[in-house]
Motif scaffolding. Structure first.
Motif, short mmCIF file in Angstrom:
data_model
loop_
_atom_site.label_atom_id
_atom_site.label_comp_id
_atom_site.label_asym_id
_atom_site.label_seq_id
_atom_site.Cartn_x
_atom_site.Cartn_y
_atom_site.Cartn_z
N GLN A 95 0.83 -1.20 0.00
CA GLN A 95 0.00 0.00 0.00
C GLN A 95 0.87 1.26 0.00
O GLN A 95 0.59 2.22 -0.72
N ARG A 96 1.91 1.24 0.82
CA ARG A 96 2.77 2.42 0.91
C ARG A 96 3.41 2.73 -0.45
O ARG A 96 3.41 3.87 -0.91
N ILE A 97 3.91 1.69 -1.10
CA ILE A 97 4.60 1.87 -2.38
C ILE A 97 3.65 2.40 -3.45
O ILE A 97 3.98 3.32 -4.20
N ILE A 98 2.45 1.84 -3.53
CA ILE A 98 1.52 2.24 -4.60
C ILE A 98 0.99 3.66 -4.37
O ILE A 98 0.79 4.43 -5.31
N SER A 142 -13.65 7.32 -16.22
CA SER A 142 -13.68 7.29 -17.69
C SER A 142 -12.85 6.07 -18.12
O SER A 142 -12.01 5.57 -17.35
N LYS A 143 -13.06 5.61 -19.34
CA LYS A 143 -12.32 4.45 -19.84
C LYS A 143 -10.81 4.72 -19.80
O LYS A 143 -10.01 3.85 -19.43
N GLU A 144 -10.43 5.95 -20.13
CA GLU A 144 -9.01 6.33 -20.14
C GLU A 144 -8.40 6.25 -18.73
O GLU A 144 -7.32 5.69 -18.53
N ASP A 145 -9.12 6.80 -17.75
CA ASP A 145 -8.60 6.77 -16.37
C ASP A 145 -8.63 5.36 -15.79
O ASP A 145 -7.74 5.00 -15.00
N HIS A 146 -9.63 4.59 -16.17
CA HIS A 146 -9.72 3.20 -15.72
C HIS A 146 -8.45 2.45 -16.15
O HIS A 146 -7.84 1.73 -15.35
N GLU A 147 -8.04 2.64 -17.39
CA GLU A 147 -6.85 1.95 -17.90
C GLU A 147 -5.59 2.50 -17.25
O GLU A 147 -4.64 1.75 -16.99
N LYS A 148 -5.57 3.79 -16.94
CA LYS A 148 -4.40 4.38 -16.26
C LYS A 148 -4.19 3.72 -14.90
O LYS A 148 -3.06 3.40 -14.52
N TYR A 149 -5.29 3.56 -14.16
CA TYR A 149 -5.20 2.91 -12.84
C TYR A 149 -4.74 1.47 -12.99
O TYR A 149 -3.92 0.98 -12.21
N GLN A 150 -5.28 0.76 -14.00
CA GLN A 150 -4.88 -0.63 -14.22
C GLN A 150 -3.38 -0.74 -14.49
O GLN A 150 -2.70 -1.61 -13.94
N LYS A 151 -2.86 0.17 -15.33
CA LYS A 151 -1.44 0.15 -15.66
C LYS A 151 -0.59 0.48 -14.44
O LYS A 151 0.46 -0.12 -14.22
N LEU A 152 -1.05 1.44 -13.65
CA LEU A 152 -0.33 1.81 -12.43
C LEU A 152 -0.22 0.63 -11.48
O LEU A 152 0.85 0.32 -10.95
N LEU A 153 -1.35 -0.07 -11.27
CA LEU A 153 -1.36 -1.21 -10.36
C LEU A 153 -0.55 -2.37 -10.91
O LEU A 153 0.13 -3.08 -10.17
N ARG A 154 -0.61 -2.56 -12.23
CA ARG A 154 0.18 -3.63 -12.85
C ARG A 154 1.67 -3.39 -12.63
O ARG A 154 2.42 -4.30 -12.22
N ASP A 155 2.12 -2.17 -12.90
CA ASP A 155 3.54 -1.84 -12.70
C ASP A 155 3.93 -2.05 -11.23
O ASP A 155 5.03 -2.55 -10.94
N GLY A 156 3.02 -1.67 -10.35
CA GLY A 156 3.27 -1.85 -8.91
C GLY A 156 3.38 -3.32 -8.54
O GLY A 156 4.28 -3.70 -7.77
N ARG A 157 2.50 -4.17 -9.07
CA ARG A 157 2.54 -5.61 -8.77
C ARG A 157 3.86 -6.24 -9.23
O ARG A 157 4.46 -7.05 -8.51
#
Length: 335
Positions: free
Chosen positions: A173-176, A284-299
């Motif tokens: 959580q801290r890192i993300i 929005s679809k754009e922000d949804h994908e931004k969050y997905q990419k952020l979490l993926r990079d974090g994982r």
């Protein structure tokens, strides 16, 4: 001589009797104590466990730190608490709760069933120091969503500089939170919503389970919102000291948990449906994908650091891409 044999026999019978009557203490965490859904769920498990040769005694806790402290001190022979905290005892099972790894109830049910399958028995047993632990069940608590005190915080960019309450013991959580440029504020599961409600923080992530009993709507007021984006799937692990339970107990227990999954997910869906629509906002679809990419990079980063278990990350990706084949990540390597 006969007297000596009689005394020895008596002691043997008494020892055998105490062994049969010995109860296993289970420390159970629930934010609402005995009134909570998690505690009631484990009460049903306790009743079923009599058929597997155990006589368990449930101890209710509203503080996870106290659960862990008492477990380490030997007060409990097992505990039931969130996987985020239980991950230290079994990384494989604890990695189900990887950030963004389980974006729907459908995938969550698949993931839990897979982990508890008999083929993974060896992965569910771990040794730390001289102690052996075994995952005897995983319960669904629900998807955690973002709650913000100001609905204008509706993009990653707008989260920069905002205060976000995180569980102090969860490095993920801290890192993300730092990745999105927000300011992590240390909290515990017993007080993170209080910090949100009284204005100490601008953002939290919480499942529907907490919405009504912890009065998250007070923190939302008339300006806040629940961003309908699944940040993390929250589960709870039942971890036992196997040498304190009858042989084969954990196998029976895991089978019981799998059979309860439809009921558990029905409970989660009921709680999610109970959050008034006026509080919910879609990205929005754009922000949804931004969050997905952020979490993926974090994982990926957290897996490299050894916080998440690699096999589980591969399994979760396969599950996601089976459900949503056109997702951007399905054509990428790395998980």
């Amino acid at each position: 001589m006969k007297k000596g044999i009689f005394i020895l026999s008596t002691f043997t019978l008494l020892s055998f009797s105490s062994l049969v009557q010995a109860k296993q203490n289970i420390c159970v965490f629930d934010l609402l104590g005995k009134a909570g859904e998690s505690y009631k769920f484990i009460e049903e498990w306790a009743l079923a466990s009599k058929n597997w040769g155990a006589e368990v005694n449930l101890l209710a806790y509203q503080d996870e730190a106290k659960v862990e402290k008492d477990f380490k001190a030997g007060v409990c022979d097992a505990f039931y608490m969130t996987s985020m905290r239980a991950r230290a005892y079994n990384k494989f099972a604890g990695s189900i709760d990887a950030l963004g790894g389980v974006p729907s109830n459908h995938i969550a049910q698949k993931a839990i069933s897979y982990v508890l399958d008999k083929r993974n028995k060896k992965r569910l047993i771990s040794t730390i120091g001289n102690e052996k632990y075994e995952v005897a069940g995983i319960g669904q608590i629900g998807t955690a969503y973002l709650f913000v005190r100001d609905k204008s915080i509706n993009t990653i960019e707008k989260a920069k500089g905002k205060k976000f309450a995180i569980l102090h013991y969860d490095q993920a959580q801290r890192i993300i939170v730092q990745r999105i440029g927000a300011e992590p504020v240390m909290a515990d599961i017993s007080n993170f919503v209080k910090k949100f409600n009284n204005g100490e923080v601008d953002m939290i992530a919480a499942p529907a389970y907490a919405f009504k009993p912890l009065e998250i709507y007070k923190g939302l007021g008339t300006t806040g919102t629940m961003i309908n984006f699944p940040v993390v799937n929250v589960t709870a692990d039942l971890i036992i000291r196997p040498d304190q339970f009858p042989e084969g107990f954990a196998d029976q227990s895991r089978n019981w948990f799998v059979r309860q999954l439809p009921k558990s997910f029905a409970m989660v869906q009921r709680l999610e449906a109970g959050i008034p629509a006026k509080y919910k906002m879609n990205l929005s679809k754009e922000d949804h994908e931004k969050y997905q990419k952020l979490l993926r990079d974090g994982r990926i980063d957290l897996t490299k650091q050894g916080i998440y278990e690699q096999t589980m990350m591969t399994v979760l990706k396969k599950a996601r891409c089976t459900v949503e084949r056109t997702n951007f990540e399905c054509s990428l390597s790395g998980e």
